[in-house]
Design a protein around this motif. Structure first.
Motif, PDB file in Angstrom:
ATOM      1  N   SER A 185       2.869   9.076   6.945  1.00  0.00           N
ATOM      2  CA  SER A 185       1.644   9.446   6.232  1.00  0.00           C
ATOM      3  C   SER A 185       1.162   8.301   5.350  1.00  0.00           C
ATOM      4  O   SER A 185       1.938   7.458   4.902  1.00  0.00           O
ATOM      5  CB  SER A 185       1.887  10.699   5.390  1.00  0.00           C
ATOM      6  OG  SER A 185       2.890  10.480   4.443  1.00  0.00           O
ATOM      7  N   THR A 186      -0.141   8.306   5.129  1.00  0.00           N
ATOM      8  CA  THR A 186      -0.822   7.352   4.258  1.00  0.00           C
ATOM      9  C   THR A 186      -1.873   8.127   3.468  1.00  0.00           C
ATOM     10  O   THR A 186      -2.173   9.282   3.807  1.00  0.00           O
ATOM     11  CB  THR A 186      -1.515   6.250   5.089  1.00  0.00           C
ATOM     12  OG1 THR A 186      -2.516   6.863   5.920  1.00  0.00           O
ATOM     13  CG2 THR A 186      -0.531   5.476   5.943  1.00  0.00           C
ATOM     14  N   PRO A 187      -2.473   7.534   2.450  1.00  0.00           N
ATOM     15  CA  PRO A 187      -3.540   8.234   1.726  1.00  0.00           C
ATOM     16  C   PRO A 187      -4.705   8.638   2.637  1.00  0.00           C
ATOM     17  O   PRO A 187      -5.359   9.649   2.404  1.00  0.00           O
ATOM     18  CB  PRO A 187      -3.994   7.213   0.677  1.00  0.00           C
ATOM     19  CG  PRO A 187      -2.788   6.360   0.446  1.00  0.00           C
ATOM     20  CD  PRO A 187      -2.111   6.269   1.795  1.00  0.00           C
ATOM     21  N   GLU A 188      -4.931   7.881   3.709  1.00  0.00           N
ATOM     22  CA  GLU A 188      -6.006   8.208   4.650  1.00  0.00           C
ATOM     23  C   GLU A 188      -5.608   9.331   5.601  1.00  0.00           C
ATOM     24  O   GLU A 188      -6.476   9.964   6.203  1.00  0.00           O
ATOM     25  CB  GLU A 188      -6.394   6.974   5.476  1.00  0.00           C
ATOM     26  CG  GLU A 188      -6.964   5.824   4.669  1.00  0.00           C
ATOM     27  CD  GLU A 188      -5.893   5.001   3.950  1.00  0.00           C
ATOM     28  OE1 GLU A 188      -6.212   4.487   2.863  1.00  0.00           O
ATOM     29  OE2 GLU A 188      -4.752   4.900   4.453  1.00  0.00           O
ATOM     30  N   PRO A 235       0.834  -1.209   0.000  1.00  0.00           N
ATOM     31  CA  PRO A 235       0.000   0.000   0.000  1.00  0.00           C
ATOM     32  C   PRO A 235       0.869   1.260   0.000  1.00  0.00           C
ATOM     33  O   PRO A 235       2.046   1.222   0.358  1.00  0.00           O
ATOM     34  CB  PRO A 235      -0.777  -0.119   1.303  1.00  0.00           C
ATOM     35  CG  PRO A 235       0.171  -0.822   2.222  1.00  0.00           C
ATOM     36  CD  PRO A 235       0.930  -1.795   1.341  1.00  0.00           C
ATOM     37  N   PHE A 236       0.266   2.371  -0.393  1.00  0.00           N
ATOM     38  CA  PHE A 236       0.986   3.635  -0.408  1.00  0.00           C
ATOM     39  C   PHE A 236       1.234   4.121   1.016  1.00  0.00           C
ATOM     40  O   PHE A 236       0.363   4.039   1.870  1.00  0.00           O
ATOM     41  CB  PHE A 236       0.186   4.700  -1.174  1.00  0.00           C
ATOM     42  CG  PHE A 236       0.162   4.446  -2.645  1.00  0.00           C
ATOM     43  CD1 PHE A 236       1.229   4.836  -3.445  1.00  0.00           C
ATOM     44  CD2 PHE A 236      -0.930   3.821  -3.236  1.00  0.00           C
ATOM     45  CE1 PHE A 236       1.208   4.606  -4.804  1.00  0.00           C
ATOM     46  CE2 PHE A 236      -0.948   3.584  -4.595  1.00  0.00           C
ATOM     47  CZ  PHE A 236       0.116   3.972  -5.388  1.00  0.00           C
ATOM     48  N   TRP A 237       2.448   4.595   1.251  1.00  0.00           N
ATOM     49  CA  TRP A 237       2.834   5.153   2.543  1.00  0.00           C
ATOM     50  C   TRP A 237       4.011   6.086   2.315  1.00  0.00           C
ATOM     51  O   TRP A 237       4.667   6.041   1.273  1.00  0.00           O
ATOM     52  CB  TRP A 237       3.206   4.053   3.547  1.00  0.00           C
ATOM     53  CG  TRP A 237       4.318   3.170   3.070  1.00  0.00           C
ATOM     54  CD1 TRP A 237       4.195   2.017   2.337  1.00  0.00           C
ATOM     55  CD2 TRP A 237       5.719   3.355   3.266  1.00  0.00           C
ATOM     56  NE1 TRP A 237       5.431   1.489   2.064  1.00  0.00           N
ATOM     57  CE2 TRP A 237       6.392   2.292   2.616  1.00  0.00           C
ATOM     58  CE3 TRP A 237       6.480   4.317   3.916  1.00  0.00           C
ATOM     59  CZ2 TRP A 237       7.774   2.160   2.610  1.00  0.00           C
ATOM     60  CZ3 TRP A 237       7.864   4.191   3.909  1.00  0.00           C
ATOM     61  CH2 TRP A 237       8.488   3.122   3.266  1.00  0.00           C
ATOM     62  N   GLY A 238       4.255   6.934   3.266  1.00  0.00           N
ATOM     63  CA  GLY A 238       5.390   7.851   3.183  1.00  0.00           C
ATOM     64  C   GLY A 238       5.835   8.257   4.566  1.00  0.00           C
ATOM     65  O   GLY A 238       5.128   8.059   5.556  1.00  0.00           O
TER      66      GLY A 238
END
Length: 143
Positions: free
Chosen positions: A65-68, A51-54
């Protein structure tokens, strides 16, 4: 008597194969200096997909951070410089989080960028893989 001679002979053969002259450690293990390619005052940025994360690490603070949660959540982390990279440890949403940053060319798989660091994140039971860069060691490729 025979049982004692065989194991002793095997032990001697193994010791001869693995011993190093002058008590040196094998391979790169002689390097006893902590990883210093990323200075403590550098900002380290992290990115991962599926999944996308940063993340962004400034000093002893990680902003995850995450998309949510695009703005991210700030937590305290402890920095450790090992021989081959850095690690950061803390607690996020009630679970342990450990981040390992190692020097290696890395691709996020979605852009033409090449990052100077590979990143592995252990967040609770979940393992995530991604890439990283710092102020002094940026990614190459399109912005």
């Amino acid at each position: 008597m025979r049982w004692i001679i065989i194991p002793l002979g095997l032990c001697s053969a193994l010791a001869a194969c693995t011993s190093q002259p002058d008590g040196q450690l094998p391979g790169n293990a002689q390097d006893d200096q902590p990883f210093s390619a990323i200075a403590p005052d550098e900002v380290i940025r992290l990115v991962g997909t599926e999944p996308f994360w940063g993340g962004e690490i400034t000093g002893n603070v990680l902003r995850w951070s995450t998309p949510e949660n695009i703005d991210g959540q700030a937590i305290s982390v402890e920095r450790f410089a090992g021989r081959g990279g850095l690690s950061f440890s803390g607690s996020l949403e009630g679970a342990a989080i450990d981040i390992v940053v190692t020097p290696a060319p890395c691709s996020d798989g979605m852009s033409d960028r090449t990052y100077p660091f590979a990143v592995t994140v252990q967040k609770g039971e979940q393992q995530l893989n991604g890439c990283g860069w710092s102020d002094r060691q940026p990614f190459t490729g399109t912005e």
